[in-house]
Write an enzyme that holds these catalytic residues in place. Structure first.
Site: not given
Ligand SMILES: O=C(O)C(=O)C[C@]1(C(=O)O)C=C[C@@H](O)C=C1
Length: 426
Positions: A295, A297
């Site tokens: 992911t 950020f």
């Molecule tokens: O729910 C979490 O733990 C988050 O940090 C959110 C979140 C997202 O929004 O994509 C972040 C990373 C992962 O891809 C899954 C969920």
């Protein structure tokens, strides 16, 4: 690993009373959960959370609690003003009373409301969406080691936390290698005036969590963040788990919800750290559909970073156009001719004008056309002449253009996660 220390706050627009649960320890039991305090510290694996109550006092923690309430009020006011869903904080959540954060009368913020925290100290305060144990908290720690991570219950609260000087930065997910873009954050980037000042890419390693002693046979549903559910869809099916899937605000919040409500038929998809924090057992480890699940950020701040040329930079822009889709070809060629690589393109509905009526000259009829905002990331710094020239050209073809930020690229190498390995509780 990281630890939670009693030196931060949890920003919520609604607070809730959590019922007792033996697995959670005294801090979670039967109290108004106004603030949850966390500091990301990469050197330790111990965890502690702390709650305070609905009064304003003289200590730093109490002051911070006031900020949390203030943030909730601001959001409620804005939602009322925008005619959107009104959050009734006096409503009951899970049958428990919550604090009344909805002001009966609009009161303008005074300068005192907006002043930064006294004794800020050396820790940078980073707002993220979710509760401790969420991947966003890990991303905050990767971006700013030893930061004070401030959990927020919604993405927009994290934006407000920075705007109101409650936090110094926000760290928000924008895209995932399996699940795609997190559209809400693209829309919020446009609505708010914060600047992208950096990016981090976080390998996301999901676990299937249940209450201790609960095996897979007892499960009927799995809850998690929609992105996490999407990232594990095929693996769950391959494991023979045909469970009802339900969306939750964040992964760690799903684990906490199961623990707090003693749900023996429900599993959560969350991190190993969430399992540790909320006393859950890991039924399966590494259940993401692809080992390279990452992911991305972005870090947001009130001020932009000064673009440089001595290291790789990325620039994010958003633009809209007035006529025809041929504009998109022209915009993209402005980058192609200068050998500027694009790393991402995203389209979202045009907020003020999602649909336009156009005359079709050929058939003499009017037709509806969808209108878009385009988000583009490209590999160049705004300090480079080629990027400045490309944007000067883009401006000629577009009716709206905004630079969201020019920031250092995350160049840290990462290794793929391991494949699923069922552990205890089978
Ligand atoms: O729910 C979490 O733990 C988050 O940090 C959110 C979140 C997202 O929004 O994509 C972040 C990373 C992962 O891809 C899954 C969920």
């Amino acid at each position: 690993m990281h630890s939670l220390t009693p030196s931060g706050l949890h920003l919520k627009s609604i607070t809730r009373k959590t019922p007792s649960h033996p697995g959670l320890g005294p801090t979670h039991q039967g109290r108004f959960f106004i603030q949850c305090i966390s500091r990301y510290d990469s050197s330790s694996s111990t965890a502690a959370t702390r709650t305070t109550y609905g009064h304003v006092g003289k200590t730093r923690h109490e002051w911070q609690s006031t900020c949390a309430i203030l943030a909730g009020k601001v959001i409620s006011q804005q939602q009322n003003a925008a005619g959107e869903d009104i959050i009734s904080a006096s409503a009951a959540v899970n049958g428990h009373p919550t604090l009344d954060l909805v002001p009966t009368q609009r009161k303008p913020l005074s300068i005192a409301d907006l002043s930064p925290a006294p004794m800020h100290g050396s820790h940078i305060r980073v707002a993220y969406q979710g509760v401790p144990g969420a991947y966003s908290e890990s991303a905050a720690g990767k971006a700013y080691p030893n930061c004070e991570a401030i959990p927020c219950d919604q993405f927009e609260v994290a934006f407000h936390a920075v705007e109101l000087w409650i936090a110094d930065r926000a760290v928000l997910p924008v895209e995932n290698s399996l699940g795609g873009s997190i559209h809400r954050n693209y829309d919020l980037l446009l609505r708010h005036n914060l600047h992208i000042v950096g990016e981090v890419q976080l390998p996301v390693h999901h676990c299937l969590l249940s209450l201790p002693g609960v095996g897979k046979d007892c499960l009927t549903r799995v809850i998690s963040h929609p992105q996490a559910l999407a990232q594990c869809e095929h693996t769950l099916t391959k494991m023979g788990l045909h469970l009802a899937r339900e969306a939750f605000d964040d992964t760690a919040g799903a684990a906490e919800h199961i623990a707090v409500n003693n749900l023996r038929d429900t599993a959560a998809i969350a991190s190993a750290r969430a399992a540790e924090l909320y006393g859950m057992q890991v039924l399966a480890d590494g259940i993401q559909d692809d080992s390279g699940n990452v992911t991305r950020f972005v870090m947001l701040a009130r001020e932009p970073v000064i673009p440089r040329t001595d290291r790789p930079f990325k620039t994010s822009i958003v633009f809209a156009h007035d006529e025809g889709t041929s504009m998109l070809f022209k915009v993209l060629s402005a980058f192609a001719f200068r050998n500027i690589s694009l790393t991402k393109i995203e389209s979202r509905p045009h907020r003020n004008r999602p649909i336009r009526l156009v005359e079709d000259g050929d058939v003499g009829m009017a037709k509806h056309r969808f209108e878009y905002m385009f988000y583009v990331d490209f590999e160049a710094s705004m300090a480079e002449a080629r990027a400045q020239n490309a944007l000067a050209e883009v401006q000629e073809f577009t009716s709206f253009l905004r630079v969201l930020g020019s920031y250092p690229m995350d160049m840290t190498p990462w290794t793929p996660s391991s494949s699923p390995s069922p552990s205890q509780g089978d």
